[in-house]
Design a protein around this motif. Sequence first.
Motif, PDB file in Angstrom:
ATOM      1  N   HIS A  38      34.726  44.183  39.972  1.00 10.94           N
ATOM      2  CA  HIS A  38      35.791  44.390  39.001  1.00 10.94           C
ATOM      3  C   HIS A  38      36.935  43.474  39.408  1.00 10.94           C
ATOM      4  N   ALA A  39      37.055  42.335  38.728  1.00 13.59           N
ATOM      5  CA  ALA A  39      38.083  41.352  39.064  1.00 13.59           C
ATOM      6  C   ALA A  39      39.430  41.804  38.510  1.00 13.59           C
ATOM      7  N   LEU A  40      40.469  41.558  39.294  1.00  7.65           N
ATOM      8  CA  LEU A  40      41.813  41.989  38.922  1.00  7.65           C
ATOM      9  C   LEU A  40      42.786  40.830  39.140  1.00  7.65           C
ATOM     10  N   SER A  41      43.445  40.413  38.054  1.00  8.74           N
ATOM     11  CA  SER A  41      44.429  39.329  38.117  1.00  8.74           C
ATOM     12  C   SER A  41      45.785  39.862  37.694  1.00  8.74           C
ATOM     13  N   PHE A  42      46.840  39.190  38.171  1.00 12.52           N
ATOM     14  CA  PHE A  42      48.188  39.668  37.899  1.00 12.52           C
ATOM     15  C   PHE A  42      49.062  38.542  37.345  1.00 12.52           C
ATOM     16  N   HIS A  43      49.817  38.876  36.311  1.00 21.15           N
ATOM     17  CA  HIS A  43      50.868  37.992  35.842  1.00 21.15           C
ATOM     18  C   HIS A  43      52.181  38.613  36.324  1.00 21.15           C
ATOM     19  N   TYR A  44      52.708  38.043  37.412  1.00 23.64           N
ATOM     20  CA  TYR A  44      53.896  38.634  38.026  1.00 23.64           C
ATOM     21  C   TYR A  44      55.151  37.793  37.806  1.00 23.64           C
ATOM     22  N   GLY A  45      55.040  36.819  36.891  1.00 22.48           N
ATOM     23  CA  GLY A  45      56.176  35.959  36.617  1.00 22.48           C
ATOM     24  C   GLY A  45      56.064  34.597  37.271  1.00 22.48           C
ATOM     25  N   GLN A  46      54.846  34.222  37.672  1.00 19.05           N
ATOM     26  CA  GLN A  46      54.644  32.896  38.234  1.00 19.05           C
ATOM     27  C   GLN A  46      54.975  31.823  37.182  1.00 19.05           C
ATOM     28  N   ARG A  47      55.188  30.615  37.631  1.00 26.11           N
ATOM     29  CA  ARG A  47      55.730  29.562  36.775  1.00 26.11           C
ATOM     30  C   ARG A  47      54.825  29.242  35.583  1.00 26.11           C
ATOM     31  N   HIS A  48      53.549  29.507  35.690  1.00 22.02           N
ATOM     32  CA  HIS A  48      52.625  29.213  34.594  1.00 22.02           C
ATOM     33  C   HIS A  48      51.477  30.203  34.643  1.00 22.02           C
ATOM     34  N   ALA A  49      50.728  30.282  33.552  1.00 22.20           N
ATOM     35  CA  ALA A  49      49.603  31.213  33.462  1.00 22.20           C
ATOM     36  C   ALA A  49      48.265  30.485  33.432  1.00 22.20           C
ATOM     37  N   ARG A  50      48.266  29.205  33.747  1.00 21.29           N
ATOM     38  CA  ARG A  50      47.015  28.444  33.643  1.00 21.29           C
ATOM     39  C   ARG A  50      45.923  29.020  34.548  1.00 21.29           C
ATOM     40  N   GLU A  51      46.307  29.422  35.759  1.00 20.62           N
ATOM     41  CA  GLU A  51      45.305  29.975  36.669  1.00 20.62           C
ATOM     42  C   GLU A  51      44.691  31.259  36.103  1.00 20.62           C
ATOM     43  N   LEU A  52      45.472  32.011  35.338  1.00 21.00           N
ATOM     44  CA  LEU A  52      44.956  33.237  34.737  1.00 21.00           C
ATOM     45  C   LEU A  52      43.981  32.923  33.604  1.00 21.00           C
ATOM     46  N   ASP A  53      44.251  31.870  32.866  1.00 22.06           N
ATOM     47  CA  ASP A  53      43.324  31.433  31.818  1.00 22.06           C
ATOM     48  C   ASP A  53      41.992  31.008  32.431  1.00 22.06           C
ATOM     49  N   VAL A  54      42.071  30.305  33.558  1.00 19.63           N
ATOM     50  CA  VAL A  54      40.861  29.894  34.279  1.00 19.63           C
ATOM     51  C   VAL A  54      40.082  31.123  34.735  1.00 19.63           C
ATOM     52  N   ALA A  55      40.806  32.106  35.271  1.00 15.72           N
ATOM     53  CA  ALA A  55      40.154  33.326  35.755  1.00 15.72           C
ATOM     54  C   ALA A  55      39.435  34.056  34.618  1.00 15.72           C
ATOM     55  N   ARG A  56      40.077  34.119  33.454  1.00 16.94           N
ATOM     56  CA  ARG A  56      39.449  34.778  32.298  1.00 16.94           C
ATOM     57  C   ARG A  56      38.130  34.100  31.934  1.00 16.94           C
ATOM     58  N   ARG A  57      38.153  32.773  31.871  1.00 15.77           N
ATOM     59  CA  ARG A  57      36.952  32.039  31.465  1.00 15.77           C
ATOM     60  C   ARG A  57      35.816  32.244  32.460  1.00 15.77           C
ATOM     61  N   VAL A  58      36.146  32.203  33.739  1.00 13.34           N
ATOM     62  CA  VAL A  58      35.115  32.381  34.766  1.00 13.34           C
ATOM     63  C   VAL A  58      34.480  33.755  34.650  1.00 13.34           C
ATOM     64  N   CYS A  59      35.301  34.783  34.511  1.00 15.87           N
ATOM     65  CA  CYS A  59      34.771  36.147  34.435  1.00 15.87           C
ATOM     66  C   CYS A  59      33.962  36.361  33.161  1.00 15.87           C
ATOM     67  N   GLU A  60      34.396  35.762  32.068  1.00 17.06           N
ATOM     68  CA  GLU A  60      33.618  35.853  30.824  1.00 17.06           C
ATOM     69  C   GLU A  60      32.252  35.222  31.006  1.00 17.06           C
ATOM     70  N   ASP A  61      32.216  34.048  31.632  1.00 19.36           N
ATOM     71  CA  ASP A  61      30.945  33.352  31.837  1.00 19.36           C
ATOM     72  C   ASP A  61      30.026  34.142  32.769  1.00 19.36           C
ATOM     73  N   LEU A  62      30.615  34.821  33.759  1.00 23.64           N
ATOM     74  CA  LEU A  62      29.826  35.581  34.720  1.00 23.64           C
ATOM     75  C   LEU A  62      29.454  36.965  34.196  1.00 23.64           C
ATOM     76  N   GLY A  63      30.124  37.396  33.137  1.00 21.56           N
ATOM     77  CA  GLY A  63      29.909  38.743  32.643  1.00 21.56           C
ATOM     78  C   GLY A  63      30.480  39.800  33.578  1.00 21.56           C
ATOM     79  N   VAL A  64      31.559  39.425  34.251  1.00 17.84           N
ATOM     80  CA  VAL A  64      32.196  40.315  35.232  1.00 17.84           C
ATOM     81  C   VAL A  64      33.372  41.035  34.580  1.00 17.84           C
ATOM     82  N   SER A  65      33.514  42.313  34.868  1.00 17.01           N
ATOM     83  CA  SER A  65      34.674  43.068  34.405  1.00 17.01           C
ATOM     84  C   SER A  65      35.954  42.415  34.925  1.00 17.01           C
ATOM     85  N   HIS A  66      36.919  42.235  34.039  1.00 19.68           N
ATOM     86  CA  HIS A  66      38.139  41.524  34.434  1.00 19.68           C
ATOM     87  C   HIS A  66      39.341  42.114  33.724  1.00 19.68           C
ATOM     88  N   ARG A  67      40.352  42.435  34.495  1.00 18.22           N
ATOM     89  CA  ARG A  67      41.618  42.890  33.937  1.00 18.22           C
ATOM     90  C   ARG A  67      42.728  41.954  34.378  1.00 18.22           C
TER      91      ARG A  67
END
Length: 232
Positions: A38-67
């Motif tokens: 169960h992957a867990l990512s956080f948007h805590y006010g970092q300067r950009h959200a690009r890394e979170l977009d990358v995380a979403r795509r990876v988890c979608e491709d893997l079929g892994v639960s992601h919040r």
Amino acid sequence: MTPSTSHTPSQPAVVIYSGGMDSYTVLHRAIREGYEVHALSFHYGQRHARELDVARRVCEDLGVSHRVVDIRAIHQLIGNSALTDSDRSLPKADYAEDNLAATVVPNRNMILLSLAIGYAVNIEASVCFYGAHGGDHVLYPDCRPAFVDRMNDVAAIANFEAVSIEAPYLYSDKAKILSDGIEMGLDYALTWTCYLGGETACGECGSCRERLDAFARVGVKDPIPYALPDRH
């Protein structure tokens, strides 16, 4: 500290996943060890959200639960960092306490781990994976063994259900992480490390420099594009 191998097949585990190369490697280690991740990512006010977009795509491709949890409301409390305040200049230097102290986000990992532990209890997971590594010890106190040990002590008693914090690369550097990932056949084009969120990585910030150094030491070309082509 190495991941527990005494789990039963498909035991649930939480993986704190930023979208960077360290947590990307940890994510795949947990999957290969048979955990129901169960992957867990956080948007805590970092300067950009690009890394979170990358995380979403990876988890979608893997079929892994992601919040992806939006905790930007805490920015008003911990925003005094070059990683969260776009008005502050990002240091362009190698990792060292005197060079990159401006990138420390106060209490960040204690906050994120606390939320991850709560999530683990909620889904009846007994383990939470965390990508701290030895290369961060020089700069970030919340990536050091003493911090992880104390958080593990607290995680064992904070709830009726004990949770173990596993940091498989706590005593390894980024080159070791990369070597493990390459051995697993991972594609590091599916990661984002740069402190900036441009179309290409800057190649100059501390995070880019550390990443590029790891690729150079392993003898592999970094697959992501850089603003300065000679940074590969």
